[in-house]
Scaffold this active site. Structure first.
Site, PDB file in Angstrom:
ATOM      1  N   GLU A 237      33.660  39.805  37.940  1.00 39.05           N
ATOM      2  CA  GLU A 237      34.283  38.585  37.409  1.00 39.05           C
ATOM      3  C   GLU A 237      33.735  37.338  38.095  1.00 39.05           C
ATOM      4  O   GLU A 237      34.488  36.424  38.455  1.00 39.05           O
ATOM      5  CB  GLU A 237      35.812  38.667  37.569  1.00 39.05           C
TER       6      GLU A 237
ATOM      7  N   GLU B 215      36.975  48.744  33.733  1.00 36.68           N
ATOM      8  CA  GLU B 215      38.400  48.922  33.957  1.00 36.68           C
ATOM      9  C   GLU B 215      39.044  49.217  32.602  1.00 36.68           C
ATOM     10  O   GLU B 215      38.675  48.617  31.594  1.00 36.68           O
ATOM     11  CB  GLU B 215      39.064  47.683  34.571  1.00 36.68           C
TER      12      GLU B 215
END
Length: 604
Positions: free
Chosen positions: A26, A89
């Site tokens: 991220e 994820e």
């Protein structure tokens, strides 16, 4: 960015467990990541490089989305992709979660380019605190700093708790992730095909245990040696069972388990590597529907207490205004003080709170408590039973019709017919379609024929084996760090709650299996928002009553929920994603029925 990637490489290059390099997590987009990718490839082209924000840009060798929908994965797989998809994820395991995992893997195993993903997370990350009463609990949020911003319970999103005790959803992961698949390929001799899902490992050090269950009880066990099945190959085993041994009218399941034969790689001898279950004969009548020979008809009398429905050795009292069951007495035993009433609500899970269910579905919580029961009629049937019809009134705008018919039979059993219908298409999805009742705390011993032994839900029940299970009511509750919905049982054929003398009640399916749970608590105890700080009430803000699962205390009653079903628990994310549509209960028309049978009384 480049300095960080270089330090990572020189630090970890000799670790054999490092099989993929990452450019970060991220951390944004841009040319700098392309430069990082080019540098690491120039010095080590033996390992792939992945970076989630890259999407399908050139600076990732793997398409690695975060929490994608199944449809996104399928669309990618059908686009003739040039690289594999591995979810960095997915399946956020916060609280009562990990729903629809099997649905993800049905898609993953259909397309070669879809290669799985990483569940977030392995372990809850809270710390153990102790309250002023000496009760130890798992702390989160404002437990640490009452005045600072917090993500609340968001550090508790693991498959196990901080002490590595498993949460119920870990059993679903184990079942879905099994390295073997079983198929019943010939129902004449029960030949089972065994498929090795491993890509490199043969099936070794395994034997097979096959169980034949009749109405939930094991009536035959067969032990079979392992067979040599190579990677991505299949082979057949035959348990040598004959259909002639099956009795008419009984329900039979064939259960196969692949069992470890030696201690190996942390797996002890006897560990179940994989299992499956096949229905080989459906019942031709209600399972375990007990037959009695009572001859005397029900007699209906009216007095100041209400309508008295008198049978042989028992009587039932019905309220003259509401039509609700006020009392059930058999001999010297007061078996019931408050009969089943409709219930549309469940204590919100972490996922429910994340998608705002406590707001968008709040009307169902309101009407669960405020709908007004009205007695329509009481009449004696030709069979000698008596039927009580109760109408429930809702706000006119909801356009709801709900009728519950309770038939008291000559043998003391009671049949419930539930019919709900609304034509208001603007109403939100319903969390639960069912009925709830309260019993005295003495009826704390549970036994059931359905999926178990752990809790299961509509979208998380692959891991539940159909059989007969038992335990105390209190032990069916899983202690999540934050109180929430827990303890549900799916595909229930029957379930009994009894006391130390084996006296109590049994609920039996009528048309289809039920969804059932029992708590030695109230629904409000498990509802985190009931009385929580910051939640508006008629008197303004009220203090927190109990926000830690470990602080829940046993009540002097049992809450018994007998449902058609409740919506799934979800699990795609815990911050907004709704339960998958196929596991929801849209406002519409629902019918279901069940039978309550008193058990353990001498006359029965």
């Amino acid at each position: 960015h480049l300095d960080r990637v270089q330090r990572m490489y020189f630090r970890d290059r000799n670790h054999p467990s490092i099989i993929i390099w990452s450019l970060g997590n991220e951390a944004g987009h841009g040319e700098v990541f392309n430069q990082c990718y080019q540098w690491i490839k120039s010095i080590d082209d033996s390992r792939p490089v992945q970076y989630e924000p890259a999407g399908q840009e050139a600076y990732t060798d793997i398409f690695c989305p975060m929490y994608p929908r199944i449809e996104k994965l399928e669309n990618y797989a059908q686009s003739n992709p040039d690289r594999p998809a591995i979810m960095i994820e997915y399946c956020h395991a916060m609280g009562n979660s990990v729903g629809n995992l099997q649905d993800y893997w049905d898609a993953i195993e259909q397309y070669p380019s879809l290669q799985g993903g990483f569940i977030w997370d392995w372990v809850d990350q809270s710390l153990q605190y102790e309250n002023e009463k000496g009760i130890k609990y798992l702390a989160y949020g404002h437990d640490y700093h009452p005045d600072l911003p917090t993500d609340g319970n968001f550090l508790n999103n693991g498959l196990v708790d901080p002490f590595r005790n498993p949460h119920p959803h870990i059993y679903e992961v184990k079942k879905v992730y099994e390295p073997m698949h079983f198929s019943l390929v010939d129902d004449s001799d029960y030949t089972i095909e065994v498929t090795n899902k491993n890509f490199f490992k043969s099936l070794t050090d395994i034997k097979y245990v096959v169980e034949l269950k009749e109405n939930g009880l094991v009536v035959e066990i067969i032990y079979l040696p392992g067979i040599d099945v190579g990677p991505q190959k299949s082979g057949n085993i035959n348990p040598d069972l004959s259909k002639s041994s099956l009795l008419p009218g009984k329900e039979y399941f064939l259960t196969i388990k692949a069992v470890q034969t030696t201690d190996k790689l942390g797996l002890p001898t006897g560990h179940v590597i994989a299992w499956d279950q096949f229905l080989i004969q459906a019942p031709m009548k209600d399972i375990d529907d007990e037959e009695t020979n009572n001859e005397n008809d029900i007699i209906i009398n009216l007095d100041d207490n209400g309508y008295n429905l008198n049978g042989e050795g028992f009587y039932v009292v019905i309220d003259t205004a509401s039509g609700l069951l006020k009392e059930y007495v058999s001999g010297d035993n007061v078996l019931l003080k408050e009969g089943p009433i409709p219930n549309f609500w469940r204590p919100p899970t972490d996922n429910d709170l994340g998608n705002g269910m406590h707001q968008w579905a709040s009307i169902w919580k309101t009407v669960s408590k405020s709908s007004r029961p009205v007695l329509e009629n009481v009449h004696l049937n030709d069979s000698g039973s008596a039927t009580v019809s109760t109408r429930y009134d809702f706000p006119d705008s909801m356009k709801i019709k709900l009728i519950v018919e309770t038939t008291v039979n000559k043998d003391g059993s009671m049949d419930f017919q539930y019919h709900f219908k609304t034509e208001n298409s603007s109403l939100p999805n319903i969390p639960r379609i069912g009925m709830t009742m309260k019993l005295d705390e003495e009826y704390q011993f549970m036994q059931w024929y359905g999926r178990g032994p752990h809790e299961t839900y509509w979208d998380r029940k692959s891991s539940g084996e159909i059989g007969i299970w038992k335990g105390t009511v209190w032990d069916q509750m899983h202690v999540y760090s934050r109180p929430q919905e827990t303890g549900n049982k799916t595909d229930v054929r029957w379930l009994s709650l009894t006391n130390h003398e084996d006296i109590g009640w049994k609920v039996v399916q009528s048309i289809r299996p039920l969804s059932v749970s029992a708590w030695q608590l109230s629904s409000e105890d498990l509802d985190f928002l009931e009385g929580a700080q910051g939640v508006e009430s008629a008197s303004g803000l009220v203090p927190i009553t109990s926000k830690h699962g470990a602080e829940l205390m046993r009540r002097d009653f049992i809450t018994w929920n007998i449902d058609l079903r409740q919506m799934g628990v979800g699990g795609d994310t815990s911050w907004g994603r709704l339960v998958h549509e196929e596991y929801t209960l849209p406002a519409g028309e629902y019918r279901y029925s069940f039978k309550l049978i008193p058990v353990g009384i001498e006359k029965f």
